[in-house]
Design a protein around this motif. Sequence first.
Motif, PDB file in Angstrom:
ATOM      1  N   GLY A   1      52.485  42.392  43.178  1.00 24.24           N
ATOM      2  CA  GLY A   1      53.773  42.268  43.830  1.00 24.24           C
ATOM      3  C   GLY A   1      54.906  42.401  42.827  1.00 24.24           C
ATOM      4  N   PRO A   2      56.156  42.304  43.292  1.00 25.32           N
ATOM      5  CA  PRO A   2      57.307  42.512  42.416  1.00 25.32           C
ATOM      6  C   PRO A   2      57.620  41.315  41.521  1.00 25.32           C
ATOM      7  N   GLY A   3      56.907  40.203  41.677  1.00 25.83           N
ATOM      8  CA  GLY A   3      57.251  39.008  40.927  1.00 25.83           C
ATOM      9  C   GLY A   3      56.710  38.967  39.511  1.00 25.83           C
ATOM     10  N   LEU A   4      55.815  39.883  39.148  1.00 24.65           N
ATOM     11  CA  LEU A   4      55.238  39.879  37.814  1.00 24.65           C
ATOM     12  C   LEU A   4      56.027  40.784  36.874  1.00 24.65           C
TER      13      LEU A   4
ATOM     14  N   PRO B   1      32.067  60.232  38.915  1.00 27.26           N
ATOM     15  CA  PRO B   1      32.596  61.583  39.149  1.00 27.26           C
ATOM     16  C   PRO B   1      31.891  62.565  38.217  1.00 27.26           C
ATOM     17  N   ASP B   2      32.055  63.845  38.497  1.00 27.91           N
ATOM     18  CA  ASP B   2      31.501  64.860  37.602  1.00 27.91           C
ATOM     19  C   ASP B   2      32.227  64.823  36.260  1.00 27.91           C
ATOM     20  N   ILE B   3      31.492  65.208  35.204  1.00 27.07           N
ATOM     21  CA  ILE B   3      32.093  65.345  33.882  1.00 27.07           C
ATOM     22  C   ILE B   3      33.089  66.510  33.914  1.00 27.07           C
ATOM     23  N   PRO B   4      34.291  66.372  33.336  1.00 23.44           N
ATOM     24  CA  PRO B   4      34.831  65.176  32.698  1.00 23.44           C
ATOM     25  C   PRO B   4      35.473  64.243  33.712  1.00 23.44           C
ATOM     26  N   TYR B   5      35.633  62.987  33.342  1.00 26.57           N
ATOM     27  CA  TYR B   5      36.319  62.027  34.199  1.00 26.57           C
ATOM     28  C   TYR B   5      37.144  61.091  33.322  1.00 26.57           C
ATOM     29  N   TRP B   6      38.036  60.354  33.972  1.00 25.25           N
ATOM     30  CA  TRP B   6      38.942  59.455  33.265  1.00 25.25           C
ATOM     31  C   TRP B   6      38.445  58.009  33.369  1.00 25.25           C
ATOM     32  N   TRP B   7      38.459  57.332  32.238  1.00 25.03           N
ATOM     33  CA  TRP B   7      37.977  55.949  32.110  1.00 25.03           C
ATOM     34  C   TRP B   7      39.196  55.068  31.841  1.00 25.03           C
ATOM     35  N   THR B   8      39.538  54.192  32.778  1.00 27.75           N
ATOM     36  CA  THR B   8      40.698  53.304  32.633  1.00 27.75           C
ATOM     37  C   THR B   8      40.248  51.865  32.767  1.00 27.75           C
ATOM     38  N   GLU B   9      40.477  51.052  31.751  1.00 23.81           N
ATOM     39  CA  GLU B   9      40.041  49.657  31.743  1.00 23.81           C
ATOM     40  C   GLU B   9      41.199  48.721  32.067  1.00 23.81           C
ATOM     41  N   ALA B  10      40.928  47.761  32.933  1.00 24.28           N
ATOM     42  CA  ALA B  10      41.854  46.663  33.216  1.00 24.28           C
ATOM     43  C   ALA B  10      41.136  45.365  32.862  1.00 24.28           C
ATOM     44  N   ARG B  11      41.684  44.625  31.908  1.00 24.07           N
ATOM     45  CA  ARG B  11      41.049  43.386  31.443  1.00 24.07           C
ATOM     46  C   ARG B  11      41.828  42.190  31.971  1.00 24.07           C
ATOM     47  N   ALA B  12      41.135  41.319  32.663  1.00 22.84           N
ATOM     48  CA  ALA B  12      41.751  40.103  33.199  1.00 22.84           C
ATOM     49  C   ALA B  12      41.506  38.944  32.245  1.00 22.84           C
ATOM     50  N   CYS B  13      42.536  38.131  31.997  1.00 25.50           N
ATOM     51  CA  CYS B  13      42.386  36.980  31.131  1.00 25.50           C
ATOM     52  C   CYS B  13      41.784  35.822  31.931  1.00 25.50           C
ATOM     53  N   THR B  14      41.562  34.717  31.253  1.00 22.80           N
ATOM     54  CA  THR B  14      40.946  33.556  31.888  1.00 22.80           C
ATOM     55  C   THR B  14      41.959  32.477  32.237  1.00 22.80           C
ATOM     56  N   ALA B  15      43.252  32.792  32.102  1.00 22.75           N
ATOM     57  CA  ALA B  15      44.262  31.755  32.330  1.00 22.75           C
ATOM     58  C   ALA B  15      44.349  31.345  33.789  1.00 22.75           C
ATOM     59  N   LEU B  16      44.155  32.296  34.705  1.00 22.79           N
ATOM     60  CA  LEU B  16      44.255  32.011  36.133  1.00 22.79           C
ATOM     61  C   LEU B  16      43.079  32.622  36.876  1.00 22.79           C
ATOM     62  N   PRO B  17      42.537  31.948  37.888  1.00 23.04           N
ATOM     63  CA  PRO B  17      41.477  32.559  38.698  1.00 23.04           C
ATOM     64  C   PRO B  17      41.947  33.845  39.370  1.00 23.04           C
ATOM     65  N   GLU B  18      43.260  33.930  39.679  1.00 20.93           N
ATOM     66  CA  GLU B  18      43.777  35.120  40.360  1.00 20.93           C
ATOM     67  C   GLU B  18      43.761  36.357  39.476  1.00 20.93           C
ATOM     68  N   ALA B  19      43.662  36.191  38.148  1.00 19.46           N
ATOM     69  CA  ALA B  19      43.739  37.336  37.250  1.00 19.46           C
ATOM     70  C   ALA B  19      42.589  38.314  37.478  1.00 19.46           C
TER      71      ALA B  19
ATOM     72  N   VAL C   1      47.913  40.569  45.062  1.00 19.66           N
ATOM     73  CA  VAL C   1      47.375  39.290  44.615  1.00 19.66           C
ATOM     74  C   VAL C   1      48.529  38.429  44.114  1.00 19.66           C
ATOM     75  N   GLY C   2      48.812  37.374  44.841  1.00 18.18           N
ATOM     76  CA  GLY C   2      49.866  36.467  44.414  1.00 18.18           C
ATOM     77  C   GLY C   2      49.395  35.548  43.314  1.00 18.18           C
ATOM     78  N   THR C   3      50.292  35.211  42.401  1.00 23.69           N
ATOM     79  CA  THR C   3      49.978  34.300  41.307  1.00 23.69           C
ATOM     80  C   THR C   3      51.008  33.185  41.279  1.00 23.69           C
TER      81      THR C   3
END
Length: 480
Positions: free
Chosen positions: A26-29, A76-94, A124-126
């Motif tokens: 949402g727009p609050g982050l 997907p077929d080669i080649p493909y794009w690999w994008t990682e999003a890592r969530a921290c442990t500070a909040l269950p919502e992460a 996802v609201g936090t």
Amino acid sequence: MTKDVIALTPKMPDTWAVLAGLYAGGPGLDVRAVHDGAVIQLCAPDGRALVSVEAPLLVQVPGEAERLLGAGVPLPDIPYWWTEARACTALPEAERLAGSVGGRLTALLGGSTWPSTAATTDVVGTPAGDVTPRAVPGAAPPAVDVLSDSVDVLTDSTAVVLADRPVVALTTWLSDVLRTAIATGRALHIVTPPHVHLSLPLRTALTGLPNRWVVQDPDCGYYDGLSGAVLRWQDGTFAPEPCETGATPVAEAFAGTTGRGDEHQLVVAFRVLHEPVPDLVLGRALQTAWEALTGTAPAGWGSAEPVNLPWSTRQLTALARDRAPEPTQLTAVGHPGRPGLALHRITRAKDGVAEDITLTLGYGAGETPPLDALAPLADSLVGGHGLVSLLASLRVARRDLTVPPRFEKPPVPLSFTLGAADVRAIGLTHARRPPLNLRPVPLGPAARPALHYPLGDGTDARAWTVLQQLSAHLGAAQRV
């Protein structure tokens, strides 16, 4: 436990797709860029990073997602794009926030996410103000600030990363964390559940204290995944917990059998030295070894995992030239049908340019490692690539080349080859007559030969004693 969500898409995530992902909260982050813009973070109102989204990586090498994420990932077929999003442990919502970032990318671009159950497109609201900052030393320098935003726990002595994925690899992000931890005088401790494995590059990077692989265990709490030592959290770090006798106990889980007695790894470690000529092309010695032992060239190479670039000695050389005089550390991988991985280090040496290579190949039940190819390979490296030395060994270990948090027997030497320059420096007569039941085989030109010493078939650990005696014999001549 830090939760990672990986989006595998056939199209590159453009600005609009990334923006859609960033609106998962949402727009609050708040949003900020770190690591020179290579990472975008979604942040709580108090500034704590909740989700870090890395720059997309174009993977052009088959088998990398399966090697690091498991065989059940739809790709997907080669080649493909690999994008990682890592969530921290500070909040269950992460964690759900990271899943929504990945789900929005694949909803717009196609492809799939890992893990597949994480993907959503929900907002996802936090809650505001409920994030507890981690302890960071006062008046921290910029490097500590960057480290604080990248790890799960940071103390004066240790940076702790919590990870839960099939194989924890030496990614660009984790390489940066390790370098920054070292630069700030800290250890890196990677904490995982017991089902997690390490990749060979990461296992090599963590070798030696103070860095550790810390494995959670229901019986003893924690243990070192590489040594088995029982650990406990004390004074801001994981350290061995001695028993009443003063010795450090070994976790029962570490000493248990791996159930992989019919799988082997062939390990070939060698060094070649080149004159620093303008038209020097690096990587050819590694390609020669790969072709001699598998029949094909490497499939890909890169400076981190996943390995993303198709094999190219020209591009590899260009990167090493750009980084000179600093060393270049690379990883090469093979085709999926024959698990293979090489650690490749390029350095400026006193007499030229050195390549230090450790090539590991995996073999399963019913597959025979090509031991007969080792002597011809050594001959090829002597004749065309300036071989300094080569040690070949065989070990009982996993075919997929991953490192489990359990004891694995050390490799057993198969053969040792000493290059022509060192044979000449030691003296041919001395080098060819060790006080052992060995008959070295001369390689290369008769006037200036290298020597190849067969040590065994990889089944008798006494070959280590023979190798030590041989090394002592050869070293004695150099000390005279």
